[in-house]
Design a protein around this motif. Structure first.
Motif, short mmCIF file in Angstrom:
data_model
loop_
_atom_site.label_atom_id
_atom_site.label_comp_id
_atom_site.label_asym_id
_atom_site.label_seq_id
_atom_site.Cartn_x
_atom_site.Cartn_y
_atom_site.Cartn_z
N GLN A 132 59.38 -101.28 -39.40
CA GLN A 132 59.51 -101.16 -40.73
C GLN A 132 60.76 -100.58 -41.09
O GLN A 132 61.18 -100.96 -42.35
CB GLN A 132 58.15 -100.33 -41.36
CG GLN A 132 58.37 -100.07 -42.84
CD GLN A 132 58.31 -101.33 -43.56
OE1 GLN A 132 57.40 -102.20 -43.28
NE2 GLN A 132 58.69 -101.20 -44.82
N LEU A 133 61.09 -99.56 -40.32
CA LEU A 133 62.39 -98.97 -40.58
C LEU A 133 63.75 -99.71 -39.93
O LEU A 133 64.71 -99.18 -39.89
CB LEU A 133 62.50 -97.39 -40.25
CG LEU A 133 61.39 -96.63 -40.98
CD1 LEU A 133 61.23 -95.51 -39.97
CD2 LEU A 133 61.78 -96.30 -42.40
N LYS A 134 63.45 -100.92 -39.39
CA LYS A 134 64.49 -101.66 -38.87
C LYS A 134 65.25 -101.18 -37.40
O LYS A 134 66.14 -101.26 -37.07
CB LYS A 134 65.46 -102.03 -39.95
CG LYS A 134 64.97 -102.70 -40.88
CD LYS A 134 64.22 -103.89 -40.82
CE LYS A 134 63.91 -104.41 -42.24
NZ LYS A 134 63.01 -105.61 -42.18
N ILE A 135 64.04 -100.17 -36.80
CA ILE A 135 64.58 -99.61 -35.67
C ILE A 135 64.05 -100.36 -34.39
O ILE A 135 63.09 -100.81 -34.39
CB ILE A 135 64.04 -98.01 -35.48
CG1 ILE A 135 64.55 -97.28 -36.67
CG2 ILE A 135 64.47 -97.37 -34.02
CD1 ILE A 135 63.81 -95.85 -36.73
N GLY A 289 52.70 -104.79 -37.80
CA GLY A 289 52.46 -104.06 -39.21
C GLY A 289 51.42 -104.75 -39.86
O GLY A 289 51.13 -104.42 -41.14
N LYS A 290 50.62 -105.47 -39.33
CA LYS A 290 49.56 -106.19 -39.95
C LYS A 290 48.34 -105.15 -40.03
O LYS A 290 47.74 -104.50 -38.98
CB LYS A 290 48.95 -107.44 -39.28
CG LYS A 290 47.73 -108.05 -39.68
CD LYS A 290 47.97 -108.58 -41.05
CE LYS A 290 46.65 -109.69 -41.50
NZ LYS A 290 47.05 -110.52 -42.76
N VAL A 291 47.72 -104.94 -41.24
CA VAL A 291 46.65 -104.07 -41.52
C VAL A 291 45.37 -104.68 -41.59
O VAL A 291 45.15 -105.73 -41.82
CB VAL A 291 46.47 -103.24 -42.66
CG1 VAL A 291 45.49 -102.24 -42.93
CG2 VAL A 291 47.93 -102.56 -42.96
N GLY A 292 44.31 -104.16 -40.44
CA GLY A 292 43.12 -104.79 -40.55
C GLY A 292 41.94 -104.01 -40.86
O GLY A 292 42.19 -102.91 -41.06
N VAL A 335 45.98 -102.98 -49.47
CA VAL A 335 47.30 -103.40 -48.63
C VAL A 335 46.83 -104.23 -47.40
O VAL A 335 45.76 -104.30 -47.25
CB VAL A 335 47.66 -101.88 -48.03
CG1 VAL A 335 47.90 -100.84 -49.08
CG2 VAL A 335 46.42 -101.20 -47.36
N ASN A 336 47.67 -105.05 -47.13
CA ASN A 336 47.66 -106.05 -46.17
C ASN A 336 48.59 -105.70 -44.96
O ASN A 336 48.36 -106.35 -43.91
CB ASN A 336 47.83 -107.46 -46.71
CG ASN A 336 47.29 -108.53 -45.75
OD1 ASN A 336 46.00 -108.40 -45.06
ND2 ASN A 336 47.88 -109.47 -45.43
N THR A 337 49.64 -105.09 -45.29
CA THR A 337 50.53 -104.99 -44.26
C THR A 337 51.20 -103.28 -44.29
O THR A 337 51.03 -102.93 -45.64
CB THR A 337 52.00 -105.75 -44.31
OG1 THR A 337 52.56 -105.63 -45.60
CG2 THR A 337 51.36 -107.39 -44.18
N ILE A 338 52.01 -103.07 -43.41
CA ILE A 338 52.55 -101.79 -43.77
C ILE A 338 53.73 -101.73 -44.82
O ILE A 338 53.77 -100.79 -45.47
CB ILE A 338 53.23 -101.12 -42.21
CG1 ILE A 338 53.76 -99.64 -42.42
CG2 ILE A 338 54.38 -102.07 -41.76
CD1 ILE A 338 54.33 -99.21 -41.20
N ALA A 341 51.85 -101.10 -47.86
CA ALA A 341 51.61 -99.70 -47.97
C ALA A 341 52.78 -98.80 -48.50
O ALA A 341 52.80 -97.92 -49.38
CB ALA A 341 51.05 -99.09 -46.66
N VAL A 342 53.77 -99.37 -47.88
CA VAL A 342 55.08 -98.34 -48.20
C VAL A 342 55.48 -98.64 -49.77
O VAL A 342 56.09 -97.91 -50.44
CB VAL A 342 56.39 -98.68 -47.52
CG1 VAL A 342 57.69 -98.35 -48.06
CG2 VAL A 342 56.07 -98.51 -45.96
N SER A 343 55.33 -99.89 -50.24
CA SER A 343 55.69 -100.21 -51.62
C SER A 343 54.56 -99.52 -52.55
O SER A 343 55.06 -99.18 -53.73
CB SER A 343 55.51 -101.92 -52.09
OG SER A 343 56.32 -102.51 -51.08
N ALA A 344 53.60 -99.49 -52.00
CA ALA A 344 52.61 -98.96 -52.79
C ALA A 344 52.85 -97.35 -53.06
O ALA A 344 52.68 -96.67 -54.20
CB ALA A 344 50.96 -98.96 -52.25
#
Length: 365
Positions: A132-135, A289-292, A335-338, A341-344
């Motif tokens: 998510q942080l492009k690392i 990053g897919k949320v289940g 939320v459906n992805t990380i 969640a970050v956007s929220a």
């Protein structure tokens, strides 16, 4: 004896018999109730829940609480009285025992399964947070588990890195089974591995292990469906460029993955994600990053609100159930992805809560 007295005595004895039956008669049910919540940004038992070394971290405020469900153990025998009380109790749920524990599963097996799922959820959380942080996150294929009394038992071990099978390079976990099943049962198959201890030493330095390989030859065995097998489960292992430790005991299962991932993102991000708000949530997460979905969502929302949460990050597939009985004062955020969640969290921090994706009961938009 007067008729009225006899009737009263008979009724009393019947009531006593029913109460005794309720206490003594076992029923095949288990109970779920709200469990503890833990702030992934804070400490637990005197230690940071998330400890990152080898990379700059930033101060955080507020809460990103993982939530849990407390369940009766696999060996616990519920009686009829307890089952009825549980059905009547609003915040608890009484479910068939086999829903939580498959038939024949021992307490030790249940604990082991929960521990493995919890460990895997941590690894997926770390990988998804860094992506998510492009690392960059490197991967390798490892032995995830070994089946007792199978050809690999005692020869291969959990954590061994699988470099090749019969000299053919392994590039993904699914490729291991494909290469083994090219053989007939009873034939020999050669694994080229880097032992777990050697691999672990390299990973501590953030490096992909490349030396110290050895060959292990096994004789395949026939599976129930006729395939050739050796008795291992291959998995993907992530090589992180710095150390991330999750220090949280007495918790099992995969449902804390999302909140661990968000805690890592927050600690590695200069801008505070929560803005000091109390956010809780749940959800499994994979390394992309897919949320289940998870179980016991209604008890988790109750537990979160009881601790003071204002917002609850809810997996998309749990939304309809959670929205049927949302605790007053708690806002469910779908939320459906990380990334969702970050956007929220960014909206929550800025106060733009009207734009949050919300959950609604089934049949409503």
């Amino acid at each position: 004896m007067p008729r009225r007295t006899a009737t009263l005595l008979a009724s009393t004895l019947m009531l006593i018999a029913l109460l005794c039956a309720g206490v003594l008669i076992p029923v095949p049910y288990a109970e779920m109730s709200p469990g503890p919540t833990v702030n992934t940004l804070g400490e637990h038992s005197g230690e940071p829940v998330l400890e990152i070394s080898g990379r700059k971290t930033y101060p955080t405020t507020g809460h990103l609480n993982m939530t849990t469900v407390r369940v009766t153990g696999p060996d616990y025998t519920m009686n009829l009285f307890e089952a009825v009380y549980g059905w009547l109790e609003h915040d608890n749920a009484v479910v068939p025992h086999k829903t939580l524990y498959p038939e024949g599963q021992t307490a030790e097996e249940a604990d082991q399964e929960n521990a493995e799922e919890f460990s895997q959820s941590q690894e997926s959380a770390k990988a998804s947070a860094l992506r998510q942080l492009k690392i960059p996150v490197a991967t390798q294929t490892v032995v995830g588990s070994v089946v007792k009394d199978m050809p690999a038992d005692g020869r291969l071990h959990a954590g061994d890195v699988i470099k090749a099978v019969d000299g053919k390079p392994v590039t993904e976990a699914a490729g291991v089974a494909k290469l083994v099943t090219l053989h007939k049962p009873g034939e020999k198959v050669r694994f080229t591995i880097i032992p777990a201890k050697t691999a672990a030493a390299a990973e501590k330095q953030g490096k992909r292990p490349s030396t110290g390989t050895k060959d292990i030859t096994l004789t395949t065995q026939k599976a129930e469906d006729g395939r050739a097998i050796v008795g291992i489960q291959a998995e993907v292992d992530h090589i992180l460029p710095f150390s991330i430790d999750v220090k949280l005991a007495d918790v099992g299962g995969p449902s804390a993955g999302l909140m661990f991932a968000l805690g890592i993102v927050d600690k590695l991000t200069p801008q505070d994600l929560t803005g000091g708000k109390f956010v809780a949530g749940t959800g499994t997460i994979d390394d992309k990053g897919k949320v289940g979905p998870i179980g016991g969502i209604s008890m988790k929302t109750v537990g979160a609100r009881d601790k003071g949460a204002e917002f609850f990050l809810t997996p998309k597939d749990n939304c309809a159930t959670a929205a049927k009985d949302t605790p007053p004062g708690l806002t469910l955020v779908k939320v459906n992805t990380i990334g969702d969640a970050v956007s929220a969290l960014q909206k929550i921090r800025s106060g733009d809560t009207d734009g949050l994706p919300s959950c609604s009961p089934a049949g409503r938009s």
